[in-house]
Design an enzyme around this catalytic site. Structure first.
Site, PDB file in Angstrom:
ATOM      1  N   HIS A 145       0.873  -1.178   0.000  1.00 32.34           N
ATOM      2  CA  HIS A 145       0.000   0.000   0.000  1.00 32.34           C
ATOM      3  C   HIS A 145       0.911   1.230   0.000  1.00 32.34           C
ATOM      4  CE1 HIS A 145      -2.817   2.904   1.893  1.00 32.34           C
ATOM      5  NE2 HIS A 145      -3.779   2.121   1.457  1.00 32.34           N
ATOM      6  N   ASP A 222       2.880  -4.734   8.118  1.00 31.04           N
ATOM      7  CA  ASP A 222       1.663  -3.946   7.924  1.00 31.04           C
ATOM      8  C   ASP A 222       0.486  -4.901   8.041  1.00 31.04           C
ATOM      9  OD1 ASP A 222      -0.618  -2.848   6.853  1.00 31.04           O
ATOM     10  OD2 ASP A 222       0.354  -2.020   5.067  1.00 31.04           O
ATOM     11  N   GLN A 225      -4.803  -5.252   6.856  1.00 34.36           N
ATOM     12  CA  GLN A 225      -5.845  -6.113   6.283  1.00 34.36           C
ATOM     13  C   GLN A 225      -5.999  -7.435   7.035  1.00 34.36           C
ATOM     14  OE1 GLN A 225      -8.046  -5.398   4.028  1.00 34.36           O
ATOM     15  NE2 GLN A 225      -7.207  -3.396   3.474  1.00 34.36           N
ATOM     16  N   LYS A 248     -10.512  -0.862  10.001  1.00 31.80           N
ATOM     17  CA  LYS A 248     -10.599  -2.051   9.156  1.00 31.80           C
ATOM     18  C   LYS A 248     -10.932  -3.287   9.984  1.00 31.80           C
ATOM     19  CE  LYS A 248      -7.324  -0.250   5.813  1.00 31.80           C
ATOM     20  NZ  LYS A 248      -8.126   0.139   4.651  1.00 31.80           N
ATOM     21  N   CYS A 386      -4.933   2.532  -3.607  1.00 26.73           N
ATOM     22  CA  CYS A 386      -3.705   3.073  -3.004  1.00 26.73           C
ATOM     23  C   CYS A 386      -2.537   2.121  -3.209  1.00 26.73           C
ATOM     24  CB  CYS A 386      -3.878   3.369  -1.515  1.00 26.73           C
ATOM     25  SG  CYS A 386      -5.087   4.633  -1.191  1.00 26.73           S
TER      26      CYS A 386
HETATM   27  C1  LIG Z   1      -2.473  -3.075   3.443  1.00 26.15           C
HETATM   28  C2  LIG Z   1      -2.792  -1.692   3.928  1.00 26.15           C
HETATM   29  N1  LIG Z   1      -1.832  -0.972   4.526  1.00 26.15           N
HETATM   30  C3  LIG Z   1      -2.064   0.258   4.991  1.00 26.15           C
HETATM   31  C4  LIG Z   1      -3.284   0.866   4.863  1.00 26.15           C
HETATM   32  C5  LIG Z   1      -3.468   2.250   5.390  1.00 26.15           C
HETATM   33  O1  LIG Z   1      -4.347   2.243   6.452  1.00 26.15           O
HETATM   34  P1  LIG Z   1      -4.906   3.592   7.075  1.00 26.15           P
HETATM   35  O2  LIG Z   1      -5.421   4.398   5.916  1.00 26.15           O
HETATM   36  O3  LIG Z   1      -5.981   3.140   7.977  1.00 26.15           O
HETATM   37  O4  LIG Z   1      -3.793   4.261   7.781  1.00 26.15           O
HETATM   38  C6  LIG Z   1      -4.309   0.167   4.237  1.00 26.15           C
HETATM   39  C7  LIG Z   1      -5.622   0.812   4.034  1.00 26.15           C
HETATM   40  O5  LIG Z   1      -6.200   0.742   2.965  1.00 26.15           O
HETATM   41  C8  LIG Z   1      -4.052  -1.132   3.773  1.00 26.15           C
HETATM   42  O6  LIG Z   1      -5.017  -1.845   3.174  1.00 26.15           O
END
Ligand SMILES: Cc1ncc(COP(=O)(O)O)c(C=O)c1O
Lengths: 429, 150
Positions: A145, A222, A225, A248, A386
């Site tokens: 992401h 990370d 998900q 999430k 993203c």
């Molecule tokens: C794999 C992953 N990493 C990071 C993020 C970023 O999360 P946040 O926007 O809640 O900070 C997301 C959100 O779409 C994600 O799916």
């Protein structure tokens, strides 16, 4: 009997007492706990399949938030009065709930953040800035992401570090040999998604951590998900940092957490300056607070933390065994049914996948697909998620993505398939 | 008529599928790049001017049906117009798809472009319909920066 039904049956037989079963989730009773599912969109009942973007909130989380504002609203760590004590208690007990929820050893290893993005930035700007210098390497994967790419690029531009990327194959899997080959004596950090939001790939993170640790390289995972869909145990993964987002995993937005091993956090400089992160302040000198408070400058998102605690309670009560089996059934069913629609190309067919189905429909742009589905009350994501490098890798500008959570049903997928046929009538004549 | 038919009129579907004046830039044309970061749509608009009159407009790139059809129909409409007329049209077109302005006067000057009226029910799609127009303007001003809907 389809493969999905078999696994459903096995799971329902093995569900421990007091816990939900996959069969119970498939029956949809849990939907009663999500008031938003009563909503209509364009006059049609809402069918929500965009949980990878954000999940809906159960009544239990909504109630905890209302209760907090009704009975306990106050600042934390600052007052001698009763309400302040109660608010502090709620906030700190949420920290303890998060600790338990992800299997951390101590609650001081849990830092509340705005979400995954802030958690990764925190690590890049403290640990990264302190320990990674010119010519040193940070290793990520091609499916990250933007929030696990850009913070490292910022460090690259500031300090001249090198960003290396583990490639993915046409299914959306990385090859551990490629990964291992990229671990060099200049690698100072590995930062990888446990589950890809764009492709659904579940990465072999435990093995990746082991390989990195064999070379004394710390690993950030990370987990945006992952939490809420499967059991997460940071001690079992043995990762050094783990980032997650409340929104999430059935909690509000604006709250999330960073887990870090205590010995690493102890050594890290503060992230932001302000109240709560200090022990003493004079104009000459400031002594920083210990962990986790050193990393939580200013009044935190107290009610967000309370909501996140309630979301973990919801997950525990719902039972991960049931959640994983149910979502796996939905993925299997969706892969079959959507995959059978003429002109569909699935993007992301990894060996191990979470309940995320990204696809293209030949002749129709994802945006147009999204609009037509929306008119039937079906919420899916259409865009680059993203993760623009992933789109480039597969040579598509965007995809349609349906992603599932506890409240989805096989009938939601039937509606999606019907909607896709409608799109075909319009665009693929 | 189903709701989506109001947005996806036959003319729009036709231009979306078979865009007119869809080609790379020709020698001597001014070109600008346009990008809608929300959905990843990317287009280039090429313009050839002759004494204040738009001699030719063409475009290239990839996008959804709405942005492709809008670009395609824009190129047909603008050919032979003066810059002032083009500016007035863009204003009317913008009014039409955002549901602002006076529909009577706006519709009168728009001709075929009136089929985009359905876009006003879909605020998130307004940027799709205007991307080509923004990019056209950027081509005229020789802007180095890609035109963006943001
Ligand atoms: C794999 C992953 N990493 C990071 C993020 C970023 O999360 P946040 O926007 O809640 O900070 C997301 C959100 O779409 C994600 O799916």
């Amino acid at each position: 009997m389809s493969q999905g039904e078999t696994s459903l049956k096995q799971a329902s037989q093995s569900g421990p007492r007091g816990c939900n079963t996959a069969a119970a989730l498939a029956g949809g009773r849990i939907r009663e706990q999500f008031p938003i599912l009563e909503t209509t969109v364009h006059g049609k009942p809402l069918i929500y399949m965009d949980s990878a973007a954000t999940t809906q909130k159960p009544q239990r989380v909504i109630d905890a938030i209302v209760r907090h504002f009704t009975h306990r609203c106050s600042n934390v760590h600052r007052g001698v009065h009763k309400l302040s004590q109660l608010a502090t208690e709620s906030y700190e007990s949420a920290r303890e709930t998060v600790r338990r929820g992800i299997g951390a050893a101590e609650s001081q290893e849990i830092i509340f953040t705005r979400g995954t993005t802030e958690a990764i930035n925190l690590v890049a700007q403290t640990f990264g800035r302190q320990r990674i210098g010119e010519g040193d390497e940070v290793l990520i994967t091609a499916m990250e992401h933007h929030s696990n790419i850009v913070p490292w690029q910022m460090l690259r531009d500031e300090k001249g570090i090198v960003l290396k990327v583990v490639p993915i194959n046409d299914r959306g899997d990385i090859d551990l040999n490629d990964y291992e080959a990229l671990l060099s004596d200049r690698t100072r950090m590995v930062s990888i998604a446990l589950i890809s939001n764009a492709l659904g790939t579940i990465n072999p993170v435990k093995e990746m951590v082991r390989l990195a640790h064999a070379r004394n390289i710390p690993v950030l995972v990370d987990g945006a998900q992952a939490v809420g869909h499967d059991v997460v145990d940071v001690q079992d993964l043995d990762c050094d940092f783990f980032a997650l987002s409340g929104h999430k995993m059935y909690a509000p937005s604006g709250i999330g957490a960073l887990y870090g091993k205590a010995d690493l956090l102890d050594e890290m400089p503060p992230y932001q300056g302000g109240g709560d992160m200090i022990a003493t302040v004079t104009f000459d000198k400031t002594v920083y607070n210990g962990i986790p408070h050193r990393f939580e400058a200013g009044t935190p998102n107290i009610v967000g933390a309370v909501g996140m605690g309630a979301a973990f309670d919801f997950l525990q009560e719902t039972c991960f065994e049931a959640i994983t089996a149910h979502e796996h059934d939905l993925l299997t069913y969706a892969t079959e049914q959507v995959g059978a629609v003429p002109g569909i190309r699935l993007i992301g067919t990894a060996k191990k996948k979470a309940a995320v189905l990204s696809f293209m429909l030949e002749g129709a742009h994802p945006h147009d697909v999204g609009t037509i589905l929306d008119l039937d009350g079906i919420a899916v994501r259409a865009g680059h998620h993203c993760a623009q490098p992933v789109m480039d890798r597969f040579g598509v500008p965007a995809t349609v993505r349906a992603s599932f959570a506890v409240y989805n049903l096989r009938s939601d997928i039937d509606a999606l398939v019907q909607g896709l046929h409608k799109v075909r009538e319009v665009f693929c004549k | 008529m189903s709701e989506f038919r109001e947005l996806y009129q036959e003319v729009i579907l036709d231009h979306g599928k078979n865009p007119r004046n869809f080609r790379e830039a020709a020698e001597g044309e001014r070109t600008a790049y346009g990008h809608n970061p929300l959905c990843g749509d990317k287009i280039q608009v090429h313009v050839a001017m002759d004494h204040g009159v738009i001699e030719n407009v063409a475009f290239h790139g990839q996008g959804c049906a709405i942005s492709t059809a809008s670009a395609s129909m824009m190129t047909q409409t603008l050919k032979g117009k003066t810059l002032e007329a083009a500016e007035t049209m863009f204003q009317s077109f913008h009014n039409l798809i955002t549901g602002t302005g006076d529909p009577e006067t706006d519709l009168a000057g728009l001709g075929k472009l009136a089929v985009f009226a359905g876009v006003r029910e879909f605020p998130v799609r307004v940027k799709c319909a205007t991307l080509a127009w923004h990019t056209f303007k950027a081509a005229l001003t020789h802007s180095e920066e890609p035109a963006s809907t943001e």
